[in-house]
Design an enzyme around this catalytic site. Structure first.
Site, mmCIF file in Angstrom:
data_model
loop_
_atom_site.group_PDB
_atom_site.id
_atom_site.type_symbol
_atom_site.label_atom_id
_atom_site.label_comp_id
_atom_site.label_asym_id
_atom_site.label_seq_id
_atom_site.Cartn_x
_atom_site.Cartn_y
_atom_site.Cartn_z
ATOM 1 N N LYS A 8 0.863 -1.187 0.000
ATOM 2 C CA LYS A 8 0.000 0.000 0.000
ATOM 3 C C LYS A 8 0.895 1.232 0.000
ATOM 4 O O LYS A 8 2.071 1.180 0.375
ATOM 5 C CB LYS A 8 -0.953 0.014 1.196
ATOM 6 C CG LYS A 8 -0.295 -0.029 2.581
ATOM 7 C CD LYS A 8 0.135 1.330 3.106
ATOM 8 C CE LYS A 8 0.834 1.214 4.458
ATOM 9 N NZ LYS A 8 1.667 2.415 4.774
ATOM 10 N N PRO A 90 9.768 -4.279 -0.896
ATOM 11 C CA PRO A 90 10.864 -3.838 -0.020
ATOM 12 C C PRO A 90 10.370 -3.610 1.406
ATOM 13 O O PRO A 90 9.251 -3.150 1.615
ATOM 14 C CB PRO A 90 11.323 -2.518 -0.646
ATOM 15 C CG PRO A 90 10.761 -2.495 -2.017
ATOM 16 C CD PRO A 90 9.515 -3.325 -1.989
ATOM 17 N N GLY A 92 10.976 -1.824 5.311
ATOM 18 C CA GLY A 92 11.470 -0.532 5.769
ATOM 19 C C GLY A 92 11.216 0.555 4.755
ATOM 20 O O GLY A 92 12.000 1.482 4.594
ATOM 21 N N ALA A 93 10.079 0.445 4.066
ATOM 22 C CA ALA A 93 9.804 1.338 2.937
ATOM 23 C C ALA A 93 8.535 2.153 3.111
ATOM 24 O O ALA A 93 8.222 2.994 2.276
ATOM 25 C CB ALA A 93 9.714 0.513 1.648
ATOM 26 N N GLY A 94 7.765 1.888 4.172
ATOM 27 C CA GLY A 94 6.476 2.559 4.326
ATOM 28 C C GLY A 94 5.406 1.984 3.422
ATOM 29 O O GLY A 94 4.425 2.653 3.101
ATOM 30 N N LEU A 95 5.574 0.712 3.034
ATOM 31 C CA LEU A 95 4.651 0.068 2.090
ATOM 32 C C LEU A 95 3.783 -1.005 2.742
ATOM 33 O O LEU A 95 2.903 -1.568 2.090
ATOM 34 C CB LEU A 95 5.431 -0.547 0.929
ATOM 35 C CG LEU A 95 6.282 0.431 0.106
ATOM 36 C CD1 LEU A 95 7.123 -0.331 -0.920
ATOM 37 C CD2 LEU A 95 5.396 1.452 -0.594
ATOM 38 N N GLY A 96 4.036 -1.300 4.010
ATOM 39 C CA GLY A 96 3.203 -2.272 4.719
ATOM 40 C C GLY A 96 3.389 -3.706 4.280
ATOM 41 O O GLY A 96 2.481 -4.526 4.458
ATOM 42 N N GLY A 97 4.558 -4.046 3.739
ATOM 43 C CA GLY A 97 4.746 -5.387 3.193
ATOM 44 C C GLY A 97 4.588 -6.497 4.211
ATOM 45 O O GLY A 97 3.938 -7.509 3.945
ATOM 46 N N ALA A 100 0.966 -6.836 5.145
ATOM 47 C CA ALA A 100 0.229 -7.469 4.050
ATOM 48 C C ALA A 100 0.423 -8.977 4.078
ATOM 49 O O ALA A 100 -0.539 -9.745 3.924
ATOM 50 C CB ALA A 100 0.684 -6.904 2.712
ATOM 51 N N ASP A 132 -1.583 -1.455 10.964
ATOM 52 C CA ASP A 132 -2.131 -1.360 9.607
ATOM 53 C C ASP A 132 -2.515 -2.709 9.026
ATOM 54 O O ASP A 132 -3.050 -2.786 7.923
ATOM 55 C CB ASP A 132 -1.156 -0.639 8.672
ATOM 56 C CG ASP A 132 0.196 -1.336 8.569
ATOM 57 O OD1 ASP A 132 0.435 -2.309 9.324
ATOM 58 O OD2 ASP A 132 1.028 -0.909 7.743
#
Length: 271
Positions: A8, A90, A92-97, A100, A132
């Site tokens: 996200k 990735p 530590g990217a602010g992508l919520g991996g 998820a 999140d």
């Protein structure tokens, strides 16, 4: 059985107030994007977990996929499973991996084992794993408040826009991101801003963390500037970073131009 946990992005992020518990109230828009891991489970005589793709420097027991499985095991009878995670989002990217992966693990085991768990309960379980994490259960755009754990659906589609996502080899800690932010209620809520054309977001939608992160990590600011120079309608850091995204009306060709060659780079159309 296989699924593909997606990342996200945060569209804007306002740090609204500091809470008595030391955390902060924020408001942001979570928007799902088609940057995906792959997660597979098969029946086995013993539970085991393997991971390939982008290396994650964390012990197996701290992997959120395992935490999700253990959360289900406290409530339901789960048979032994062989689990494999192919990591492409990735960290530590602010992508919520990681969140998820955990949420999709809950959904995958629910389907695989025929548990028929309602999405509301899956969200409740996910909330014990990460703030999140529940977002990825329904996986649709939301206005997130509280610590990023309270969700309100929003009517927003970026279908047919083109996304360029860039993640430099930089890590940003959460305390670092908050260090230069003075909490304040925004003049205009993000719920109002997202109703405007994307071309108007640049002057109205901000990520408060950029004012802390950019001075310490100028490479992140340079990426944002490069995206705008390349024609982005809107560009911003996602969450506390360190990834930066741009929204475009036309396909991008940063990879062909050898830009961001030392970064993770994803380019594609939103659907």
């Amino acid at each position: 059985m296989i699924c593909f946990p997606n990342a996200k992005i945060n569209l804007g992020l306002n740090v609204v107030s500091k809470r008595p518990d030391g955390y902060h109230n924020i408001e942001t828009i979570f928007y799902p994007i088609p940057v995906r891991d792959a997660l597979e489970i098969v029946a086995s005589d013993r539970t085991c977990f393997t991971q390939t793709g982008i290396p994650v420097d964390a012990p197996q027991e701290k992997n959120l996929v395992i935490k999700a499985l253990n959360a289900l095991k406290t409530r339901y009878e789960i048979p032994p499973l062989e689990i494999h995670l192919l990591k492409a989002i990735p960290f530590g990217a602010g992508l919520g991996g990681g969140s998820a992966d955990a949420a999709f693990m809950l959904k995958l085991v629910n389907d695989f084992c025929g548990l028929d768990i309602h999405p509301d309960e899956l969200e409740a379980i996910a909330s014990t794993i990460g703030a999140d994490c529940p977002f990825f259960i329904r996986n649709t755009p939301v206005f997130a408040t509280g610590t990023g754990n309270q969700f309100e659906p929003v009517d927003l589609s970026l279908k047919d826009y083109y996304l360029c996502l860039v993640k430099p080899d930089v890590a940003v800690s959460t305390p670092e991101a908050y260090s230069m932010v003075t909490p304040a209620a925004p003049e205009t809520s993000l719920k109002e801003i997202i109703r405007l054309p994307v071309s108007e977001w640049k002057e109205r939608m901000v990520n408060d963390f950029e004012r802390s992160v950019f001075p310490r990590h100028p490479v992140i600011e340079r990426i944002k500037d490069t995206l705008y120079e390349g024609g982005a309608l809107y560009a911003a850091m996602s969450g506390s970073g360190s990834s930066v995204f741009g929204l475009f009306e036309k396909p991008t060709h940063f990879k062909e131009q050898s830009l961001f060659s030392d970064c993770f780079l994803w380019e594609g159309q939103l659907s």
